[in-house]
Write a protein that holds these residues in place. Structure first.
Motif, PDB file in Angstrom:
ATOM      1  N   ALA A  78       0.787  -1.198   0.055  1.00  0.00           N
ATOM      2  CA  ALA A  78      -0.145   0.270  -0.006  1.00  0.00           C
ATOM      3  C   ALA A  78       0.726   1.085   0.012  1.00  0.00           C
ATOM      4  O   ALA A  78       0.551   2.301  -0.656  1.00  0.00           O
ATOM      5  N   ILE A  79       1.944   1.459   0.784  1.00  0.00           N
ATOM      6  CA  ILE A  79       2.923   2.436   0.837  1.00  0.00           C
ATOM      7  C   ILE A  79       3.602   2.641  -0.406  1.00  0.00           C
ATOM      8  O   ILE A  79       3.717   3.624  -0.882  1.00  0.00           O
ATOM      9  N   SER A  80       4.011   1.502  -1.027  1.00  0.00           N
ATOM     10  CA  SER A  80       4.887   1.497  -2.364  1.00  0.00           C
ATOM     11  C   SER A  80       3.977   2.183  -3.296  1.00  0.00           C
ATOM     12  O   SER A  80       4.799   2.768  -4.456  1.00  0.00           O
ATOM     13  N   ASP A  81       2.674   2.121  -3.457  1.00  0.00           N
ATOM     14  CA  ASP A  81       1.972   2.410  -4.615  1.00  0.00           C
ATOM     15  C   ASP A  81       1.746   4.165  -4.337  1.00  0.00           C
ATOM     16  O   ASP A  81       1.084   4.569  -5.252  1.00  0.00           O
ATOM     17  N   ILE A  82       2.144   4.560  -3.187  1.00  0.00           N
ATOM     18  CA  ILE A  82       2.021   6.009  -3.150  1.00  0.00           C
ATOM     19  C   ILE A  82       3.208   7.012  -3.735  1.00  0.00           C
ATOM     20  O   ILE A  82       4.520   6.503  -3.419  1.00  0.00           O
ATOM     21  N   ASN A  83       2.832   7.746  -4.714  1.00  0.00           N
ATOM     22  CA  ASN A  83       3.891   8.495  -5.184  1.00  0.00           C
ATOM     23  C   ASN A  83       4.205   9.969  -4.721  1.00  0.00           C
ATOM     24  O   ASN A  83       3.336  10.576  -4.375  1.00  0.00           O
ATOM     25  N   PRO A  84       5.335   9.963  -4.066  1.00  0.00           N
ATOM     26  CA  PRO A  84       5.474  10.924  -3.045  1.00  0.00           C
ATOM     27  C   PRO A  84       5.356  12.401  -3.818  1.00  0.00           C
ATOM     28  O   PRO A  84       5.038  13.480  -2.998  1.00  0.00           O
TER      29      PRO A  84
END
Length: 203
Positions: free
Chosen positions: A37-43
Motif C-alpha cells: 500500500a505504501i509503495s503505491d504512493i507516489n511522494p
C-alpha cells in the motif's frame, strides 16, 4: 448409478468447487500488505509527507550499531560527501550521510549524518542527557520483537537504558478504551531519547 444419486454427486462436486477457501492472515502477510500500500504512493503526488528525521551524530558507526544491527532498520542510502572544510582553508571535509528505513523508503526514514567523518581531531561536544524537557525529541519505534531486540540494544556501546520494557496504558483514540503498550526507553550514543515499544492492543 441411479439418476438421483448421480445428481447428488454432481451438485456436491460443484458446491465444493465454489466454496470459498478459508485464508488465515499471518503477521508477515499484514506487513506485505502495508508495504504494498505504501509503495503505491507516489511522494510527488502528495500535498504533505513527513519524510525523515535526521540525527547529527558524533560517531556514525556507533549509531549504525544501534539503529541498524540492534533495532533492525535497513540502510537505503550510504554516501560520503566531499566538500570544502568550513574551518580549515584549503582542506576538504568528509561528510557521511546514511538513510535507514523501517517499512518505507519515503516515510518514517531515519537519517544519520556525521559532519566530521574520519577526522581524528574533531571536536567532541559533550552529550547532554536531560530527559523529557523542552527542545528534546523522542524517537518512537514499534516492534513485534521487543524482547529479543531489547537484549541487543543493551549490548550496544554508549547506549544508556532509562527503563526496561514495562506495561503502560494510554487512553484510546475513542476516549473510552485503553491502549496497552510494552514501553522501553533509552538514550542512544548521542543522547537522543528513544522509545522502543510493542503494541499489545489494536489501534
Amino acid at each position: 448409478m441411479k439418476p438421483i444419486l448421480l445428481l447428488f454427486v454432481i451438485s456436491t462436486f460443484f458446491a465444493c468447487q465454489q466454496a470459498p477457501k478459508q485464508v488465515v492472515a499471518t503477521p508477515e502477510d499484514d506487513t506485505k500488505l502495508i508495504e504494498k500500500a505504501i509503495s503505491d504512493i507516489n511522494p510527488k503526488d502528495q500535498a504533505l509527507i513527513f519524510r525523515r528525521t535526521t540525527l547529527i551524530v558524533r560517531d556514525i558507526d556507533k549509531s549504525l550499531a544501534l539503529y541498524g544491527d540492534a533495532m533492525g532498520m535497513e540502510i537505503i542510502y550510504d554516501q560520503v560527501i566531499k566538500r570544502a572544510h568550513p574551518f580549515k582553508e584549503g582542506k576538504q571535509q568528509s561528510v557521511r550521510l546514511i538513510f535507514l528505513k523501517a517499512l518505507d523508503k519515503f516515510q518514517g526514514v531515519l537519517g544519520l549524518v556525521d559532519y566530521h567523518y574520519g577526522e581524528k581531531d574533531k571536536e567532541i561536544i559533550p552529550i547532554r542527557k536531560e530527559g523529557f524537557v523542552p527542545q528534546n525529541v523522542v524517537l518512537l519505534f514499534n516492534s513485534n520483537d521487543l524482547d529479543a531486540r531489547f537484549e541487543k540494544i543493551k549490548m550496544v556501546p554508549d547506549v544508556d537504558i532509562i527503563s526496561a520494557p514495562k506495561l503502560t496504558q494510554y487512553p484510546a483514540y475513542n476516549g473510552k478504551d485503553t491502549i496497552k503498550v510494552m514501553v522501553s526507553k533509552f538514550y542512544d550514543p548521542d543522547g537522543f531519547i528513544v522509545e522502543f515499544n510493542k503494541l499489545l492492543s489494536d489501534l
